[in-house]
Design a protein around this motif. Structure first.
Motif, PDB file in Angstrom:
ATOM      1  N   LYS A 519       0.835  -1.207   0.000  1.00  0.00           N
ATOM      2  CA  LYS A 519       0.000   0.000   0.000  1.00  0.00           C
ATOM      3  C   LYS A 519       0.870   1.258   0.000  1.00  0.00           C
ATOM      4  CE  LYS A 519      -3.738  -2.496   0.424  1.00  0.00           C
ATOM      5  NZ  LYS A 519      -4.567  -2.456   1.637  1.00  0.00           N
ATOM      6  N   PRO A 520       0.399   2.346  -0.608  1.00  0.00           N
ATOM      7  CA  PRO A 520       1.151   3.608  -0.536  1.00  0.00           C
ATOM      8  C   PRO A 520       1.278   4.080   0.910  1.00  0.00           C
ATOM      9  CG  PRO A 520      -0.575   3.705  -2.214  1.00  0.00           C
ATOM     10  CD  PRO A 520      -0.831   2.465  -1.421  1.00  0.00           C
ATOM     11  N   SER A 521       2.362   4.779   1.204  1.00  0.00           N
ATOM     12  CA  SER A 521       2.589   5.257   2.562  1.00  0.00           C
ATOM     13  C   SER A 521       3.466   6.498   2.536  1.00  0.00           C
ATOM     14  CB  SER A 521       3.251   4.180   3.422  1.00  0.00           C
ATOM     15  OG  SER A 521       3.643   4.691   4.681  1.00  0.00           O
ATOM     16  N   ALA A 522       3.221   7.402   3.480  1.00  0.00           N
ATOM     17  CA  ALA A 522       4.080   8.571   3.662  1.00  0.00           C
ATOM     18  C   ALA A 522       4.859   8.484   4.966  1.00  0.00           C
ATOM     19  CB  ALA A 522       3.238   9.843   3.638  1.00  0.00           C
ATOM     20  N   SER A 523       4.783   7.348   5.669  1.00  0.00           N
ATOM     21  CA  SER A 523       5.415   7.196   6.971  1.00  0.00           C
ATOM     22  C   SER A 523       6.919   6.953   6.833  1.00  0.00           C
ATOM     23  CB  SER A 523       4.779   6.039   7.742  1.00  0.00           C
ATOM     24  OG  SER A 523       3.411   6.279   7.976  1.00  0.00           O
ATOM     25  N   LYS A 524       7.625   7.208   7.952  1.00  0.00           N
ATOM     26  CA  LYS A 524       9.036   6.896   8.045  1.00  0.00           C
ATOM     27  C   LYS A 524       9.320   6.250   9.392  1.00  0.00           C
ATOM     28  CE  LYS A 524      10.927  10.410   4.927  1.00  0.00           C
ATOM     29  NZ  LYS A 524      11.935  11.490   4.766  1.00  0.00           N
ATOM     30  N   ALA A 525      10.349   5.408   9.399  1.00  0.00           N
ATOM     31  CA  ALA A 525      10.848   4.824  10.643  1.00  0.00           C
ATOM     32  C   ALA A 525      12.257   5.352  10.866  1.00  0.00           C
ATOM     33  CB  ALA A 525      10.851   3.302  10.567  1.00  0.00           C
ATOM     34  N   GLU A 526      12.542   5.712  12.105  1.00  0.00           N
ATOM     35  CA  GLU A 526      13.836   6.313  12.430  1.00  0.00           C
ATOM     36  C   GLU A 526      14.558   5.414  13.435  1.00  0.00           C
ATOM     37  OE1 GLU A 526      15.241  10.110  15.028  1.00  0.00           O
ATOM     38  OE2 GLU A 526      13.647  10.473  13.546  1.00  0.00           O
ATOM     39  N   PHE A 527      15.710   4.892  13.014  1.00  0.00           N
ATOM     40  CA  PHE A 527      16.492   3.983  13.855  1.00  0.00           C
ATOM     41  C   PHE A 527      17.685   4.738  14.419  1.00  0.00           C
ATOM     42  CE2 PHE A 527      14.144   1.456  10.841  1.00  0.00           C
ATOM     43  CZ  PHE A 527      13.641   0.418  11.608  1.00  0.00           C
ATOM     44  N   GLU A 528      17.817   4.728  15.760  1.00  0.00           N
ATOM     45  CA  GLU A 528      18.839   5.534  16.423  1.00  0.00           C
ATOM     46  C   GLU A 528      20.152   4.792  16.596  1.00  0.00           C
ATOM     47  OE1 GLU A 528      16.761   6.690  19.984  1.00  0.00           O
ATOM     48  OE2 GLU A 528      15.941   8.476  19.012  1.00  0.00           O
ATOM     49  N   TRP A 529      20.105   3.493  16.691  1.00  0.00           N
ATOM     50  CA  TRP A 529      21.319   2.692  16.759  1.00  0.00           C
ATOM     51  C   TRP A 529      20.993   1.240  16.452  1.00  0.00           C
ATOM     52  CZ3 TRP A 529      20.205  -0.888  20.416  1.00  0.00           C
ATOM     53  CH2 TRP A 529      19.524  -0.509  21.566  1.00  0.00           C
ATOM     54  N   PHE A 530      22.032   0.479  16.154  1.00  0.00           N
ATOM     55  CA  PHE A 530      21.893  -0.966  15.948  1.00  0.00           C
ATOM     56  C   PHE A 530      23.069  -1.622  16.635  1.00  0.00           C
ATOM     57  CE2 PHE A 530      22.156  -5.053  13.891  1.00  0.00           C
ATOM     58  CZ  PHE A 530      20.847  -5.388  13.594  1.00  0.00           C
ATOM     59  N   ASP A 531      22.787  -2.572  17.502  1.00  0.00           N
ATOM     60  CA  ASP A 531      23.813  -3.211  18.328  1.00  0.00           C
ATOM     61  C   ASP A 531      23.869  -4.695  17.995  1.00  0.00           C
ATOM     62  OD1 ASP A 531      25.390  -2.608  21.127  1.00  0.00           O
ATOM     63  OD2 ASP A 531      24.704  -4.672  21.021  1.00  0.00           O
ATOM     64  N   TYR A 532      25.089  -5.203  17.756  1.00  0.00           N
ATOM     65  CA  TYR A 532      25.286  -6.626  17.474  1.00  0.00           C
ATOM     66  C   TYR A 532      26.313  -7.189  18.446  1.00  0.00           C
ATOM     67  CZ  TYR A 532      26.492 -11.015  15.250  1.00  0.00           C
ATOM     68  OH  TYR A 532      26.710 -12.352  15.028  1.00  0.00           O
ATOM     69  N   GLU A 533      26.019  -8.376  18.977  1.00  0.00           N
ATOM     70  CA  GLU A 533      26.948  -9.017  19.910  1.00  0.00           C
ATOM     71  C   GLU A 533      26.984 -10.511  19.646  1.00  0.00           C
ATOM     72  OE1 GLU A 533      28.001  -9.173  24.696  1.00  0.00           O
ATOM     73  OE2 GLU A 533      26.096  -8.322  24.007  1.00  0.00           O
ATOM     74  N   GLY A 534      28.200 -11.076  19.603  1.00  0.00           N
ATOM     75  CA  GLY A 534      28.384 -12.511  19.425  1.00  0.00           C
ATOM     76  C   GLY A 534      29.067 -13.134  20.623  1.00  0.00           C
ATOM     77  N   ASN A 535      28.577 -14.319  21.019  1.00  0.00           N
ATOM     78  CA  ASN A 535      29.093 -14.964  22.241  1.00  0.00           C
ATOM     79  C   ASN A 535      29.266 -16.466  22.060  1.00  0.00           C
ATOM     80  OD1 ASN A 535      29.212 -12.778  24.299  1.00  0.00           O
ATOM     81  ND2 ASN A 535      27.041 -12.590  23.799  1.00  0.00           N
ATOM     82  N   ASP A 536      29.906 -16.883  20.997  1.00  0.00           N
ATOM     83  CA  ASP A 536      30.118 -18.311  20.787  1.00  0.00           C
ATOM     84  C   ASP A 536      31.080 -18.877  21.834  1.00  0.00           C
ATOM     85  OD1 ASP A 536      28.449 -18.185  18.652  1.00  0.00           O
ATOM     86  OD2 ASP A 536      29.999 -18.383  17.118  1.00  0.00           O
ATOM     87  N   ASP A 537      30.761 -20.065  22.344  1.00  0.00           N
ATOM     88  CA  ASP A 537      31.579 -20.685  23.380  1.00  0.00           C
ATOM     89  C   ASP A 537      33.034 -20.864  22.952  1.00  0.00           C
ATOM     90  OD1 ASP A 537      29.509 -20.867  25.160  1.00  0.00           O
ATOM     91  OD2 ASP A 537      28.969 -22.928  24.625  1.00  0.00           O
ATOM     92  N   ILE A 538      33.242 -21.192  21.686  1.00  0.00           N
ATOM     93  CA  ILE A 538      34.587 -21.499  21.217  1.00  0.00           C
ATOM     94  C   ILE A 538      35.510 -20.292  21.313  1.00  0.00           C
ATOM     95  CG2 ILE A 538      34.195 -20.923  18.779  1.00  0.00           C
ATOM     96  CD1 ILE A 538      35.916 -24.142  19.812  1.00  0.00           C
ATOM     97  N   TYR A 539      34.931 -19.077  21.413  1.00  0.00           N
ATOM     98  CA  TYR A 539      35.730 -17.856  21.411  1.00  0.00           C
ATOM     99  C   TYR A 539      35.682 -17.096  22.726  1.00  0.00           C
ATOM    100  CZ  TYR A 539      35.172 -18.559  16.375  1.00  0.00           C
ATOM    101  OH  TYR A 539      35.145 -19.084  15.123  1.00  0.00           O
ATOM    102  N   LYS A 540      35.198 -17.696  23.787  1.00  0.00           N
ATOM    103  CA  LYS A 540      34.964 -16.938  25.019  1.00  0.00           C
ATOM    104  C   LYS A 540      36.215 -16.230  25.540  1.00  0.00           C
ATOM    105  CE  LYS A 540      30.584 -17.308  25.515  1.00  0.00           C
ATOM    106  NZ  LYS A 540      29.852 -18.229  26.363  1.00  0.00           N
ATOM    107  N   SER A 541      37.393 -16.694  25.138  1.00  0.00           N
ATOM    108  CA  SER A 541      38.628 -16.054  25.613  1.00  0.00           C
ATOM    109  C   SER A 541      39.144 -14.977  24.664  1.00  0.00           C
ATOM    110  CB  SER A 541      39.731 -17.108  25.792  1.00  0.00           C
ATOM    111  OG  SER A 541      40.043 -17.716  24.558  1.00  0.00           O
ATOM    112  N   THR A 542      38.387 -14.683  23.594  1.00  0.00           N
ATOM    113  CA  THR A 542      38.858 -13.710  22.603  1.00  0.00           C
ATOM    114  C   THR A 542      37.775 -12.702  22.293  1.00  0.00           C
ATOM    115  OG1 THR A 542      38.153 -15.152  20.793  1.00  0.00           O
ATOM    116  CG2 THR A 542      40.440 -15.342  21.524  1.00  0.00           C
TER     117      THR A 542
END
Length: 547
Positions: A519-542
């Motif tokens: 459908k047509p739209s005039a709306s906008k979404a505003e994203f202030e930040w994006f956070d990514y985190e990885g926690n694989d067991d094999i790398y817990k010391s790095t």
């Protein structure tokens, strides 16, 4: 800031959806590229001085006139690019599947700009690569059909070669078949592909993948005293595979193949190749085929990848090369990285689906945020939706964002997505249901899995959304109060996002999305930040934390 110990290589060197790697050396510099299929921009290029620390320096296909993937499925488009360097010029050859075939682009600076495509209609197949021989001649080799287009069995393919005029970027000979079927056609080998030729000590070595890019993947080698053959296979092929190992081994590396070789200026040999990291014994993996690095040992005149180990290792002693600087943003091991959208353009690792034809996002309205138009295009279609994403690079971790969005109708939804393919993704977003603003979790078919009504006060505040992943389980959270996460739905089926279920050749991407569902739209979404985190067991010391 904690940094990774650099005395060892950490595998995968490019985790997540970085398949079909190709590498070249130019003096003391190394360059690596991978497939991107129908994502844009296409073909990221990385630079390293030591094979340990890689830095993305560009995307080779970063202009719409270079890459038209409109209307293609996410797993079509750019297959298996290969990079080469000769006499001051870099060459990249690849296949645009379903829309044009094979082409070559060139650059004198690997960071770009790269030329517009020069199409190679005489090259009928996929996975092309270039070989520069002594005496000024060059060749292009590739995967093609069975002889006379009469396959003896499913997956029967050939490797072919043509002489290539690299100054005028065209073939100048008819194709010659180098390999028919594989190293032993009596065993009906399938999908001989991803070929490369290297000249070492008077022999031409032809290396290729065999067995298909899944659990039976392998790498094989043949050699000849002439570039056009005949090629004799190594009697102890394959030179790399993990297909014989038990599925229940800890931290498995699987589907190894599609390799390339490089010799350092100090005489060492190394290989890059793709592999997967399944999280169960049923070969479920969500993050796609990844790029690994392993040493190469020459034995009786043949190169063997990972010769000292049965299993591909998560770390190896670093090459005998001077240590290079760390990347501006982390690429492997465990890390956390937050994007605050304060730069004038998106960092190189962000992607979108297919080629954009309009400017539907902004980093300056307002400054310090990503403003995205709510457009009719959807992730389930084959256009260019309002979706900006990065790769999921870990089996365990999370992605989150904070968003300002005021939906105007029930057709509008904006939020965060875990996307594998047009029929396999989860959307966690803000929309309208029964006249009220809600947080809603949907599948690709728009089935609502969970919903929570926002109070009037909550509706007026920025909404934070988070996807947490742990192998085959995904959990979804939201909040309007910093750090006070509310669980919307836990342990949703993550195998739905696996390659085993969804098919295709890509991996999960995580990103910000907005649609008005046709459908047509005039709306906008505003994203202030994006956070990514990885926690694989094999790398817990790095672990590494960066902003």
């Amino acid at each position: 800031m904690a940094v990774q110990a650099q005395e060892k290589i950490i595998n995968p060197v490019l985790p997540g959806f970085y398949p079909d790697p190709s590498i070249c050396r130019a003096g003391d510099d190394y360059y690596l590229i991978t497939s991107t299929f129908s994502y844009y921009p296409g073909v990221p290029i990385f630079h390293s001085k030591d094979l340990v620390n890689w830095q993305q320096i560009g995307n080779i296909l970063n202009r719409p006139e270079q890459l038209d993937v409109e209307g293609l499925g996410v797993s079509r488009g750019i297959f298996a690019p290969a990079i080469a360097y000769h006499d001051g010029t870099f060459y990249m050859v690849t296949t645009l599947v379903d829309k044009g075939g094979n082409f070559v682009v060139t650059a004198t600076n690997p960071a770009g700009p790269w030329s517009d495509p020069v199409w190679l209609p005489e090259v009928s197949g996929i996975d092309p690569s270039l070989f520069f021989d002594e005496g000024g001649k060059a060749y292009i080799l590739y995967n093609s059909d069975a002889p006379d287009n009469k396959p003896l069995y499913d997956g029967h393919r050939t490797i072919r070669i043509q002489e290539f005029d690299y100054k005028n970027l065209r073939t100048v000979s008819e194709p010659t078949i180098l390999v028919n079927g594989g190293v032993d056609i009596s065993k009906k080998p399938v999908w001989i592909e991803g070929p490369h030729i290297y000249k070492v000590n008077g022999y031409y070595y032809l290396m290729a993948a065999e067995g298909g890019t899944s659990v039976n993947h392998s790498e094989v080698i043949l050699r000849s005293q002439n570039v056009t053959g005949p090629y004799i296979p190594y009697e102890n092929n394959p030179i790399l595979t993990q297909r014989h190992l038990p599925n229940d081994r800890p931290n498995p590396v699987s589907a190894t193949g599609h390799a390339d070789l490089v010799q350092t200026q100090n005489g060492e040999w190394w290989s890059i190749f793709l592999a997967t990291r399944p999280y169960d014994t049923e070969d479920h993996y969500n993050i796609g085929r990844e790029t690994f690095l392993a040493p190469v040992t020459w034995k009786d005149g043949w190169p063997i990848i990972n010769a000292k180990h049965e299993e591909v290792q998560y770390s190896y002693t670093r090459p005998n090369l001077p240590e290079a600087k760390l990347s501006d943003f982390p690429l492997n091991g465990n890390f956390r990285y937050r994007e605050d959208f304060t730069a004038s353009e998106l960092p190189m690792y962000w992607m979108m689906l297919r080629t954009p034809r309009s400017n539907w996002y902004s980093l300056s309205q307002p400054t310090g945020s990503l403003s995205m138009e709510v457009r009719p295009e959807e992730l389930s279609g084959k256009g260019n939706p309002s979706y900006i994403a990065r790769r999921q690079q870990h089996l365990e971790g999370s992605a989150s964002t904070r968003m300002k969005f005021n939906p105007a109708s029930k057709n509008e939804i904006a939020g965060i997505v875990a996307f594998q393919g047009e029929k396999n993704y989860y959307t966690l977003g803000k929309t309208i249901s029964k006249g009220k603003q809600v947080v809603q979790l949907r599948k690709a078919d728009n089935a609502v899995l969970a919903e929570e009504t926002l109070s009037r006060k909550e509706s007026k505040k920025p909404l934070q959304l988070k996807i947490a992943f742990d192998g085959g389980k995904y959990s979804f959270y939201y909040t309007t109060n910093e750090g006070d996460w509310k669980l919307l739905k836990a342990d949703v089926d993550g195998t739905y996002l696996s390659t085993r279920v969804a098919g295709g050749f890509v991996g999960v991407t995580l990103g910000m999305y907005a649609t008005s569902q046709g459908k047509p739209s005039a709306s906008k979404a505003e994203f202030e930040w994006f956070d990514y985190e990885g926690n694989d067991d094999i790398y817990k010391s790095t672990s590494t934390t960066m902003k």
